[in-house]
Design a protein around this motif. Sequence first.
Motif, mmCIF file in Angstrom:
data_model
loop_
_atom_site.group_PDB
_atom_site.id
_atom_site.type_symbol
_atom_site.label_atom_id
_atom_site.label_comp_id
_atom_site.label_asym_id
_atom_site.label_seq_id
_atom_site.Cartn_x
_atom_site.Cartn_y
_atom_site.Cartn_z
ATOM 1 N N ARG A 9 9.798 14.513 0.818
ATOM 2 C CA ARG A 9 10.526 14.685 2.063
ATOM 3 C C ARG A 9 9.627 14.458 3.271
ATOM 4 N N ARG A 10 8.369 14.861 3.157
ATOM 5 C CA ARG A 10 7.466 14.746 4.300
ATOM 6 C C ARG A 10 6.887 13.346 4.455
ATOM 7 N N TYR A 11 6.557 12.699 3.312
ATOM 8 C CA TYR A 11 5.778 11.462 3.399
ATOM 9 C C TYR A 11 6.562 10.181 3.124
ATOM 10 N N PHE A 12 7.703 10.272 2.465
ATOM 11 C CA PHE A 12 8.406 9.036 2.138
ATOM 12 C C PHE A 12 8.945 8.395 3.402
ATOM 13 N N ASP A 13 8.537 7.170 3.664
ATOM 14 C CA ASP A 13 9.010 6.441 4.831
ATOM 15 C C ASP A 13 9.087 4.967 4.483
ATOM 16 N N GLY A 14 9.363 4.159 5.491
ATOM 17 C CA GLY A 14 9.520 2.744 5.232
ATOM 18 C C GLY A 14 8.307 2.101 4.608
ATOM 19 N N THR A 15 7.114 2.585 4.956
ATOM 20 C CA THR A 15 5.892 1.991 4.411
ATOM 21 C C THR A 15 5.844 2.151 2.897
ATOM 22 N N VAL A 16 6.193 3.322 2.411
ATOM 23 C CA VAL A 16 6.163 3.560 0.975
ATOM 24 C C VAL A 16 7.290 2.801 0.283
ATOM 25 N N VAL A 17 8.446 2.695 0.932
ATOM 26 C CA VAL A 17 9.533 1.897 0.381
ATOM 27 C C VAL A 17 9.067 0.457 0.190
ATOM 28 N N GLU A 18 8.348 -0.084 1.166
ATOM 29 C CA GLU A 18 7.837 -1.446 1.046
ATOM 30 C C GLU A 18 6.779 -1.548 -0.054
ATOM 31 N N TYR A 19 6.051 -0.466 -0.275
ATOM 32 C CA TYR A 19 5.077 -0.461 -1.370
ATOM 33 C C TYR A 19 5.803 -0.654 -2.698
ATOM 34 N N PHE A 20 6.881 0.081 -2.903
ATOM 35 C CA PHE A 20 7.654 -0.075 -4.136
ATOM 36 C C PHE A 20 8.195 -1.490 -4.253
ATOM 37 N N ARG A 21 8.659 -2.016 -3.121
ATOM 38 C CA ARG A 21 9.209 -3.371 -3.138
ATOM 39 C C ARG A 21 8.138 -4.392 -3.538
ATOM 40 N N SER A 22 6.939 -4.231 -3.008
ATOM 41 C CA SER A 22 5.862 -5.178 -3.329
ATOM 42 C C SER A 22 5.444 -5.066 -4.793
ATOM 43 N N GLN A 23 5.435 -3.830 -5.326
ATOM 44 C CA GLN A 23 5.096 -3.650 -6.733
ATOM 45 C C GLN A 23 6.136 -4.307 -7.637
ATOM 46 N N LEU A 24 7.394 -4.224 -7.236
ATOM 47 C CA LEU A 24 8.454 -4.856 -8.000
ATOM 48 C C LEU A 24 8.320 -6.371 -7.975
ATOM 49 N N GLU A 25 7.985 -6.934 -6.813
ATOM 50 C CA GLU A 25 7.802 -8.383 -6.716
ATOM 51 C C GLU A 25 6.638 -8.851 -7.584
ATOM 52 N N THR A 26 5.576 -8.047 -7.647
ATOM 53 C CA THR A 26 4.444 -8.378 -8.514
ATOM 54 C C THR A 26 4.877 -8.415 -9.972
#
Length: 303
Positions: A9-26
């Motif tokens: 709740r405190r740390y999840f933001d767009g930056t982390v969402v993009e991290y997941f997206r980049s890992q999926l693309e890899t």
Amino acid sequence: MTAALDDARRYFDGTVVEYFRSQLETAKCDDGRLGAQKTLPVVLGLLAVIEQQSRDVKPAIRRELLSVGADGAEFAGWLYRDARQPDIAVFWYDRAMEWAQEADDPAMQGYMLLKKSQMAYDDHDAVRMLTLAQAGQHQRWGLPTRVQAELLQQEALGCAMLGEPLTLIEQKLDTSRELLARADGEPSGLGAYFNEHTLLLRNAVSYTEAGKPGIAADLFGEIISAGTLSRRDTGFFNARRAAALALSGEPDEAAEVGTASAEVAKAMQSERTMRVLGEVLQTLNRWRSRPAVRQFREALRVV
């Protein structure tokens, strides 16, 4: 990432969402090189984290996470299709549709109709494949032009399987090509893999189903020889090429191409490719005494 997972709740933001997206693309890039068996654990791990953490974030971030999750669930379904585990593939395709609906992502919902149509082709269910492809073309989904082109081509394939006139099939294929040409310059995203080479390979499948395997074999050979496909896709479309050659009455060449495809299928553990090769062997049964066909049969036994 450790902090984000400990306190979503405190740390999840767009930056982390993009991290997941980049890992999926890899992971998607790795698939063609490593195969489904080695890619699946990474994808399933990402999906587990997304599902867990999306329970404990603000609604706006949850929708973003589920949008990425829907993309990942579609990819997991594809990997299970390649591994010939259709029941699990259906589970992930349904999960992708559910998450896309909750995320208010209409484009992903329309895209999933395309994926479900393609899976219906695996089962040779021509009517369901056609109606799903047609449903995916509704304007409500707001799909990118590239995906619209792929859906129209999928519709053409359904028409070919149902015995529609070749003129109608080719008209749809031509319109699909025109749509794809218009997609140049669009941002990458859904259907980014669908390019001129992919279109020609899928056209070859349509020609095979339309009873024109000679045209199909030439198209397959042209694209495969260009060397632009991944190792896994080269093996799979060589299997399709072998099928077209067998139907064209070219048993020796079909067997040789099939043997090469079997080697790749073994290395990549692609059960989808093996299924096509099994169908090729059945077509070649009338030539079973020929040396090349016997070698092909042995190659499948070894696999």
